[in-house]
Motif scaffolding. Structure first.
Motif, PDB file in Angstrom:
ATOM      1  N   ALA A 170       0.811  -1.216   0.000  1.00 40.44           N
ATOM      2  CA  ALA A 170       0.000   0.000   0.000  1.00 40.44           C
ATOM      3  C   ALA A 170       0.846   1.269   0.000  1.00 40.44           C
ATOM      4  N   PHE A 171       2.085   1.173   0.413  1.00 40.03           N
ATOM      5  CA  PHE A 171       2.970   2.339   0.431  1.00 40.03           C
ATOM      6  C   PHE A 171       3.112   2.968  -0.950  1.00 40.03           C
ATOM      7  N   LEU A 172       2.863   2.176  -1.989  1.00 42.64           N
ATOM      8  CA  LEU A 172       3.024   2.677  -3.350  1.00 42.64           C
ATOM      9  C   LEU A 172       2.118   3.872  -3.644  1.00 42.64           C
ATOM     10  N   ALA A 173       1.011   3.996  -2.902  1.00 33.22           N
ATOM     11  CA  ALA A 173       0.061   5.069  -3.175  1.00 33.22           C
ATOM     12  C   ALA A 173       0.674   6.444  -2.966  1.00 33.22           C
ATOM     13  N   ASP A 174       1.523   6.580  -1.960  1.00 35.75           N
ATOM     14  CA  ASP A 174       2.094   7.908  -1.683  1.00 35.75           C
ATOM     15  C   ASP A 174       3.556   7.867  -1.243  1.00 35.75           C
ATOM     16  N   GLY A 175       4.213   6.716  -1.427  1.00 33.82           N
ATOM     17  CA  GLY A 175       5.624   6.632  -1.082  1.00 33.82           C
ATOM     18  C   GLY A 175       5.912   6.648   0.401  1.00 33.82           C
ATOM     19  N   ALA A 176       4.970   6.170   1.213  1.00 30.95           N
ATOM     20  CA  ALA A 176       5.158   6.166   2.664  1.00 30.95           C
ATOM     21  C   ALA A 176       6.352   5.307   3.062  1.00 30.95           C
ATOM     22  N   GLY A 177       7.071   5.753   4.086  1.00 30.51           N
ATOM     23  CA  GLY A 177       8.272   5.053   4.531  1.00 30.51           C
ATOM     24  C   GLY A 177       8.017   3.760   5.256  1.00 30.51           C
ATOM     25  N   SER A 178       6.761   3.449   5.549  1.00 31.42           N
ATOM     26  CA  SER A 178       6.463   2.236   6.319  1.00 31.42           C
ATOM     27  C   SER A 178       6.766   0.964   5.557  1.00 31.42           C
ATOM     28  N   LYS A 179       7.036   1.043   4.250  1.00 33.26           N
ATOM     29  CA  LYS A 179       7.432  -0.149   3.502  1.00 33.26           C
ATOM     30  C   LYS A 179       8.664  -0.776   4.141  1.00 33.26           C
ATOM     31  N   ALA A 180       9.553   0.068   4.680  1.00 32.66           N
ATOM     32  CA  ALA A 180      10.771  -0.435   5.317  1.00 32.66           C
ATOM     33  C   ALA A 180      10.465  -1.336   6.503  1.00 32.66           C
ATOM     34  N   LEU A 181       9.295  -1.131   7.107  1.00 32.19           N
ATOM     35  CA  LEU A 181       8.945  -1.883   8.308  1.00 32.19           C
ATOM     36  C   LEU A 181       8.521  -3.312   8.000  1.00 32.19           C
ATOM     37  N   ASN A 182       8.149  -3.602   6.755  1.00 33.99           N
ATOM     38  CA  ASN A 182       7.641  -4.939   6.446  1.00 33.99           C
ATOM     39  C   ASN A 182       8.590  -6.059   6.873  1.00 33.99           C
ATOM     40  N   PRO A 183       9.864  -6.044   6.472  1.00 33.35           N
ATOM     41  CA  PRO A 183      10.749  -7.118   6.925  1.00 33.35           C
ATOM     42  C   PRO A 183      11.074  -7.041   8.411  1.00 33.35           C
ATOM     43  N   GLY A 184      11.118  -5.824   8.969  1.00 33.17           N
ATOM     44  CA  GLY A 184      11.359  -5.696  10.401  1.00 33.17           C
ATOM     45  C   GLY A 184      10.241  -6.325  11.205  1.00 33.17           C
ATOM     46  N   TRP A 185       9.015  -6.112  10.757  1.00 28.75           N
ATOM     47  CA  TRP A 185       7.874  -6.714  11.457  1.00 28.75           C
ATOM     48  C   TRP A 185       7.912  -8.235  11.330  1.00 28.75           C
ATOM     49  N   ALA A 186       8.343  -8.732  10.179  1.00 29.40           N
ATOM     50  CA  ALA A 186       8.474 -10.185  10.008  1.00 29.40           C
ATOM     51  C   ALA A 186       9.501 -10.753  10.976  1.00 29.40           C
ATOM     52  N   ALA A 187      10.628 -10.055  11.145  1.00 31.87           N
ATOM     53  CA  ALA A 187      11.658 -10.505  12.079  1.00 31.87           C
ATOM     54  C   ALA A 187      11.120 -10.532  13.504  1.00 31.87           C
ATOM     55  N   ARG A 188      10.409  -9.469  13.873  1.00 31.95           N
ATOM     56  CA  ARG A 188       9.830  -9.433  15.224  1.00 31.95           C
ATOM     57  C   ARG A 188       8.804 -10.548  15.397  1.00 31.95           C
TER      58      ARG A 188
END
Length: 446
Positions: free
Chosen positions: A187-205
């Motif tokens: 969904a970050f593609l809609a406005d370039g939100a930085g939360s895309k970076a969190l996807n792998p971090g959340w997977a690790a957690r």
């Protein structure tokens, strides 16, 4: 056996018996690269502040502090992924180190394990995530999910479990718990939100938390991968070749096939930057370019071409990392694309240049097996054509170990002096011999 049971057996066996030497060597290089990218990311304005979201604890942060292990895995994963400079396995489109490195570091520090435990856990997380991605190539992305985060959560739970002392049944439950919490949309593609970076971090957690919950007695569904409401059906509309992929776990090792990145932007863009670099080396000057046509494999277009007006004029420096036109214009004007290229707001002169560019679908492409490029440039002297059949760093076009070392020292050097960066490099390259993680904790501390 269910898929989760097969993965659990593989994880426990790998932590017990080890891996072939070539896999171990590749893992050290990829772990080195991931840590270096995360350290560089921590120096970018704003990124270091993410650590404020984490409670203090025993696990190292790449910002130089410490945090509770689950939070450390999450923040470090976001840091490693935020620059779009982290490694990629092409066929699965998995950014493995952004999950595997923070997961393995935090879980092993929590368990007070050894460097050998860390690097083997790192390998397990990578191998499992790749298999999940390969079981439904393109299927996760077609439904709006990032394969890295969905497959990464499964791999993270499998890797954390034996490090934390779980048995086979508990590991199956941990995988089941993690699958129920897997996420990570595009969904970050809609406005370039930085939360895309969190996807792998959340997977690790998710992997660490799932293992801790399973150790405490919570159960998870053993059929989490293949059941009607399981991961493969929910996220990829079917489990495809999951059985075949899991049957060769521990026999065919796929981590050594993963590609390193030489530019901090979407990997799909890299062969186009190579093509630009190639024609500039042959004498093309920016002022020679009247227009440029890029031919793009259609599966890549939603990420780097659509909407084209924004891929020419991104909303922010971070958003520019997915702008094919913007990145090509950067390369033409500056002769480079590096971390600094995206630290400031998009530049008007680059946008004006990018607006000379168009794209069309590439016919007969081989994505995702190959990341290829073709560009046609109109100049006052005629047309210039450049083609890249496979991006540098992929299998068949490897990057030299020395270049990976240089990349690490440049990245780590944004935070540390030369002596500190070199000491950290030396330690990581012999990580499997370290009896504990005290030294890496000290080297990461600021």
């Amino acid at each position: 056996m269910t898929g989760a049971a097969q993965i659990a057996e593989f994880a426990l066996r790998t932590l017990r018996d080890g891996v072939p030497d070539d896999v171990l060597a590749a893992a050290h290089l990829h772990f080195l690269d991931g840590i270096g990218v995360g350290i560089a990311s921590a120096t970018v304005a704003g990124n270091a502040r993410w650590a404020a979201a984490a409670a203090d604890g025993c696990a190292s942060l790449l910002t130089g502090g410490t945090a509770e292990p689950g939070a450390a895995a999450m923040i470090n994963g976001a840091l490693i992924h935020a620059l779009e400079y982290d490694d990629t396995h092409f066929g699965s489109v998995v950014h493995g180190s952004a999950v595997a490195a923070p997961l393995a570091l935090a879980a092993t520090q929590l368990a007070r394990g050894s460097g050998g435990d860390l690097i083997l856990a790192y390998i397990v997380a990578w191998e499992v995530a790749i298999r999940i991605g390969l079981a439904a190539p393109g299927g996760f992305q077609a439904r709006g999910f990032q394969a890295t985060s969905v497959g990464g959560a499964i791999g993270a739970a499998a890797a954390a479990s034996p490090v934390l002392g779980l048995d086979h049944g508990q590991t199956v439950s941990a995988i089941g718990i993690a699958g129920g919490q897997a996420s990570g949309t595009l969904a970050f593609l809609a406005d370039g939100a930085g939360s895309k970076a969190l996807n792998p971090g959340w997977a690790a957690r998710t992997g660490i938390d799932a293992a801790r919950l399973a150790r405490a007695g919570m159960t998870g569904p053993a059929s989490i991968l293949e059941s009607t409401f399981g991961v493969m059906n929910a996220f990829a509309d079917g489990h495809g070749s999951l059985i075949q992929q899991l049957d060769t776990l521990g026999e065919d090792w796929l981590l050594p096939q993963a590609a390193f990145k030489l530019y901090p932007c979407c990997h799909y863009i890299h062969p186009y930057l190579e093509a630009i670099d190639q024609v500039m080396a042959e004498g093309l000057l920016p002022q020679d370019v009247l227009s440029l046509m890029a031919f793009v494999p259609p599966p890549q277009a939603p990420l780097i071409c659509e909407p084209w007006s924004r891929r020419q004029a991104p909303l922010s420096g971070y958003d520019g990392k997915w702008g094919l036109a913007y990145c090509m214009a950067l390369m033409l004007i500056d002769g480079r694309v590096d971390v600094a290229s995206f630290e400031s707001a998009p530049r008007d002169e680059v946008i004006r240049f990018a607006r000379r560019m168009k794209w069309e679908p590439m016919q007969g492409h081989a994505f995702p097996a190959r990341f290829e490029a073709r560009i046609n440039i109109e100049t006052g002297q005629g047309e210039v054509v450049a083609k890249i059949a496979q991006v540098h760093g992929a299998p068949g076009r490897p990057i030299a170990d020395a270049d990976i070392h240089t990349k690490f020292l440049m990245n780590a050097g944004r935070m540390k002096d030369k002596t500190e960066a070199k000491a950290l490099q030396t330690y990581i390259l012999r990580l499997n011999t370290a009896p504990d993680l005290e030294e890496i904790a000290a080297l990461l501390r600021v």
